[in-house]
Design a protein around this motif. Structure first.
Motif, mmCIF file in Angstrom:
data_model
loop_
_atom_site.group_PDB
_atom_site.id
_atom_site.type_symbol
_atom_site.label_atom_id
_atom_site.label_comp_id
_atom_site.label_asym_id
_atom_site.label_seq_id
_atom_site.Cartn_x
_atom_site.Cartn_y
_atom_site.Cartn_z
ATOM 1 N N ALA A 79 0.774 -1.139 0.077
ATOM 2 C CA ALA A 79 -0.122 -0.018 0.066
ATOM 3 C C ALA A 79 0.903 1.322 0.033
ATOM 4 O O ALA A 79 1.841 1.223 0.411
ATOM 5 C CB ALA A 79 -1.116 0.080 1.180
ATOM 6 N N VAL A 80 0.441 2.414 -0.356
ATOM 7 C CA VAL A 80 0.916 3.623 -0.280
ATOM 8 C C VAL A 80 -0.182 4.694 0.000
ATOM 9 O O VAL A 80 -1.261 4.744 -0.070
ATOM 10 C CB VAL A 80 1.376 4.187 -1.751
ATOM 11 C CG1 VAL A 80 1.682 5.592 -1.962
ATOM 12 C CG2 VAL A 80 2.135 3.346 -2.348
ATOM 13 N N ASP A 81 0.396 5.497 1.106
ATOM 14 C CA ASP A 81 -0.282 6.332 1.589
ATOM 15 C C ASP A 81 0.178 7.874 1.680
ATOM 16 O O ASP A 81 1.052 8.293 2.296
ATOM 17 C CB ASP A 81 -0.430 6.191 3.294
ATOM 18 C CG ASP A 81 -1.283 7.187 3.859
ATOM 19 O OD1 ASP A 81 -1.730 8.241 3.377
ATOM 20 O OD2 ASP A 81 -1.612 6.869 5.221
ATOM 21 N N PRO A 82 0.028 8.524 0.515
ATOM 22 C CA PRO A 82 0.677 9.760 -0.025
ATOM 23 C C PRO A 82 0.307 10.741 0.868
ATOM 24 O O PRO A 82 0.921 11.641 0.975
ATOM 25 C CB PRO A 82 -0.140 9.910 -1.435
ATOM 26 C CG PRO A 82 -1.438 9.188 -1.408
ATOM 27 C CD PRO A 82 -1.019 8.131 -0.634
ATOM 28 N N GLU A 83 -0.888 10.607 1.717
ATOM 29 C CA GLU A 83 -1.282 11.863 2.718
ATOM 30 C C GLU A 83 -0.300 11.839 3.744
ATOM 31 O O GLU A 83 0.269 12.819 4.240
ATOM 32 C CB GLU A 83 -2.625 11.607 3.157
ATOM 33 C CG GLU A 83 -3.635 11.723 2.092
ATOM 34 C CD GLU A 83 -3.912 12.898 1.293
ATOM 35 O OE1 GLU A 83 -3.276 13.973 1.680
ATOM 36 O OE2 GLU A 83 -4.037 12.814 -0.074
ATOM 37 N N HIS A 84 0.110 10.438 4.088
ATOM 38 C CA HIS A 84 1.181 10.509 5.420
ATOM 39 C C HIS A 84 2.499 10.229 5.086
ATOM 40 O O HIS A 84 3.617 10.140 5.750
ATOM 41 C CB HIS A 84 0.435 9.524 6.422
ATOM 42 C CG HIS A 84 -0.694 9.655 7.153
ATOM 43 N ND1 HIS A 84 -1.887 9.505 6.735
ATOM 44 C CD2 HIS A 84 -1.062 10.401 8.224
ATOM 45 C CE1 HIS A 84 -2.960 9.664 7.161
ATOM 46 N NE2 HIS A 84 -2.227 10.598 8.354
ATOM 47 N N PRO A 244 -3.439 -1.992 -8.554
ATOM 48 C CA PRO A 244 -4.395 -0.986 -8.049
ATOM 49 C C PRO A 244 -3.682 -0.106 -6.715
ATOM 50 O O PRO A 244 -4.377 0.542 -6.355
ATOM 51 C CB PRO A 244 -5.551 -1.876 -7.521
ATOM 52 C CG PRO A 244 -4.968 -3.053 -7.158
ATOM 53 C CD PRO A 244 -3.826 -3.440 -7.948
ATOM 54 N N ILE A 245 -2.612 -0.382 -6.479
ATOM 55 C CA ILE A 245 -1.924 0.168 -5.523
ATOM 56 C C ILE A 245 -2.040 1.748 -5.474
ATOM 57 O O ILE A 245 -2.482 2.558 -4.610
ATOM 58 C CB ILE A 245 -0.348 -0.101 -4.914
ATOM 59 C CG1 ILE A 245 -0.439 -1.787 -4.435
ATOM 60 C CG2 ILE A 245 0.212 0.814 -4.012
ATOM 61 C CD1 ILE A 245 1.111 -2.282 -4.502
ATOM 62 N N ALA A 246 -1.754 2.350 -6.517
ATOM 63 C CA ALA A 246 -1.842 3.849 -6.902
ATOM 64 C C ALA A 246 -3.164 4.379 -6.375
ATOM 65 O O ALA A 246 -3.385 5.352 -5.916
ATOM 66 C CB ALA A 246 -1.138 4.253 -8.045
ATOM 67 N N ALA A 247 -4.109 3.616 -7.234
ATOM 68 C CA ALA A 247 -5.567 4.102 -7.170
ATOM 69 C C ALA A 247 -6.228 3.910 -5.763
ATOM 70 O O ALA A 247 -6.685 4.673 -5.183
ATOM 71 C CB ALA A 247 -6.408 3.102 -7.922
ATOM 72 N N THR A 248 -5.729 2.764 -5.083
ATOM 73 C CA THR A 248 -6.236 2.751 -3.700
ATOM 74 C C THR A 248 -5.650 3.548 -2.694
ATOM 75 O O THR A 248 -6.224 4.054 -1.727
ATOM 76 C CB THR A 248 -5.786 1.206 -3.238
ATOM 77 O OG1 THR A 248 -6.396 0.289 -4.185
ATOM 78 C CG2 THR A 248 -6.513 0.983 -1.806
#
Length: 427
Positions: A79-84, A244-248
């Motif tokens: 997973a990627v969490d661009p907000e954090h 789908p990691i980027a979209a998720t």
């Protein structure tokens, strides 16, 4: 505190980017971590050769990055969490999270079953090393049986053509059939199409044109017209898709899941994320989306690296070329096709075929491996310091907008029948 750059994926785009960033940025100011699921660099362009029974080089990433200061984390990105600004990973020890200040997303693509029943359970593919080796084992078992065997290759894009011809040449005891959704080599010039047909005839490949596949079973394939084709091994080469990691994670993506970027390969939704390779929807200089290909990985990676270095060091960001010039297609080890295209991505009338084309193709692949294995060779030795406040604004007048999700929901690959980073656009 050092600026943390995390590169996801060590394929053609990611390995190149990591090495370039390591050479150009001061190690006193920046630390670079590469996250990759396997310890080797995989020559995806040659996996059809591996499946056919040949040996191909698999350099160790630890050796490639030795002496560069790059940290290698062997783990699978979950997973990627661009907000954090974090990346979740899984490995043998359970995984964890990796924080970043700048993310370089280059996770590539995988085979797309297109929703066809039975593909995931019963078909083989050459999109990854494990799956190519699995196909190889199956073909070895057919050879050992001593009764030949039937192999169906579904998809007449570049990957399908290369796989069918390689298998037919390397394993002449097998009966190889190439299933094409449309006309064979429809994207090629008339001369190149004729050359391809002659190659298939020479290698004994049966070609079924205008044939759709509705289901894959253990020993047969069901076609849309009701035809049933016996198959001891079905190879699926009918399409490729991205994770789908980027979209998720909330990044703005196109309808097929690729990251939407500006002209510098920077995410239009998250300014601290850059993307390259199959994961990005990049518009070429001709105004058309670049196809998933090794050449596109090179162009987009060069542009993304230039953007990261420019923004972190406060320098002007140059625009590297984003071109799609054509395709080189292997037809076994002694034959090939070089097909150039125009600005509208249409095949030019002239093409090159035969042994010369095969030698040029081999030279390009050897060069790709060498440059990837020596990521810092030939780059300036001067490493630049980072500015105190790197540019995080999305409003850059030098950038041109990329394809928006509303008008890019269709597959923008070179051919809908199977274009990917395994495809061979001419650099």
């Amino acid at each position: 505190m050092k600026h943390r750059i995390v590169v996801l994926g060590a394929g053609y785009a990611g390995a190149y980017a990591a090495g370039n960033l390591a050479r150009r940025l001061s190690p006193a100011d920046a630390e670079i971590t590469v996250v990759n699921a396997v310890p080797d660099f995989v020559q995806r362009l040659r996996l059809h050769q591996l499946a056919a029974g040949q040996e191909i080089e698999t350099p160790k990433l630890a050796d490639i990055f030795a002496g560069t200061g790059i940290r290698l984390r062997l783990a699978r990105v979950t997973a990627v969490d661009p907000e954090h600004r974090t990346v979740a990973v899984a490995d043998a020890e359970g995984g964890g999270e990796i924080g970043y200040d700048t993310l370089f997303y280059a996770l590539g693509s995988h085979v797309d079953d297109r929703g066809v029943p039975g593909v995931a359970e019963h078909a083989f593919d050459v999109a990854g090393r494990p799956s190519a080796l699995r196909l190889r084992e199956r073909l070895d078992s057919l050879d050992e049986r001593g009764e030949g065997g039937s192999v169906l290759v579904v998809g007449d894009g570049l990957t399908g053509i290369e796989t069918a011809t390689e298998l037919a040449e390397s394993r002449p005891g097998l009966s190889v059939t190439l299933v094409a959704r449309g006309g064979l080599g429809a994207h090629l010039s008339a001369g190149a199409r004729s050359h391809l047909r002659r190659a298939c005839d020479r290698l004994g490949i049966t070609v079924l044109e205008h044939t759709g596949v509705e289901a894959v079973e253990p020993t047969r394939v069901l076609c849309a017209d009701g035809t049933v084709l016996a198959s001891d091994a079905t190879v699926w080469a009918a399409g490729f898709a991205v994770s789908p990691i980027a979209a998720t994670g909330g990044l703005e993506v196109t309808g097929d899941g690729r990251i939407v970027v500006d002209r510098t390969m920077r995410s239009v939704s998250h300014p601290d994320v850059h993307a390259a390779g199959d994961s990005v929807c990049a518009v070429g200089d001709n105004g058309r989306p670049l196809p998933m290909s090794c050449a596109s990985a090179g162009y987009t990676s060069m542009q993304a690296v230039a953007a990261v270095v420019g923004r972190l060091t406060g320098r002007r960001i140059p625009q590297t070329r984003l071109e799609y010039l054509g395709n080189h297609i292997s037809l076994g080890r002694r034959d090939g096709i070089l097909q150039m295209v125009d600005d509208e991505a249409r095949a030019k009338p002239k093409y090159m075929g035969g042994r010369k084309a095969a030698r040029i193709k081999a030279g390009i692949l050897n060069a790709s491996l060498w440059t990837t294995s020596h990521p810092t060779f030939g780059l300036p030795k001067r490493r630049r310091s980072l500015v105190a406040a790197p540019d995080t604004s999305l409003d850059t007048s030098a950038d041109t907008p990329a394809l928006s999700p509303t008008n890019s929901s269709t597959n923008s690959s070179a051919e809908s029948s199977g274009s990917s980073s395994a495809e061979k656009s001419i650099a």
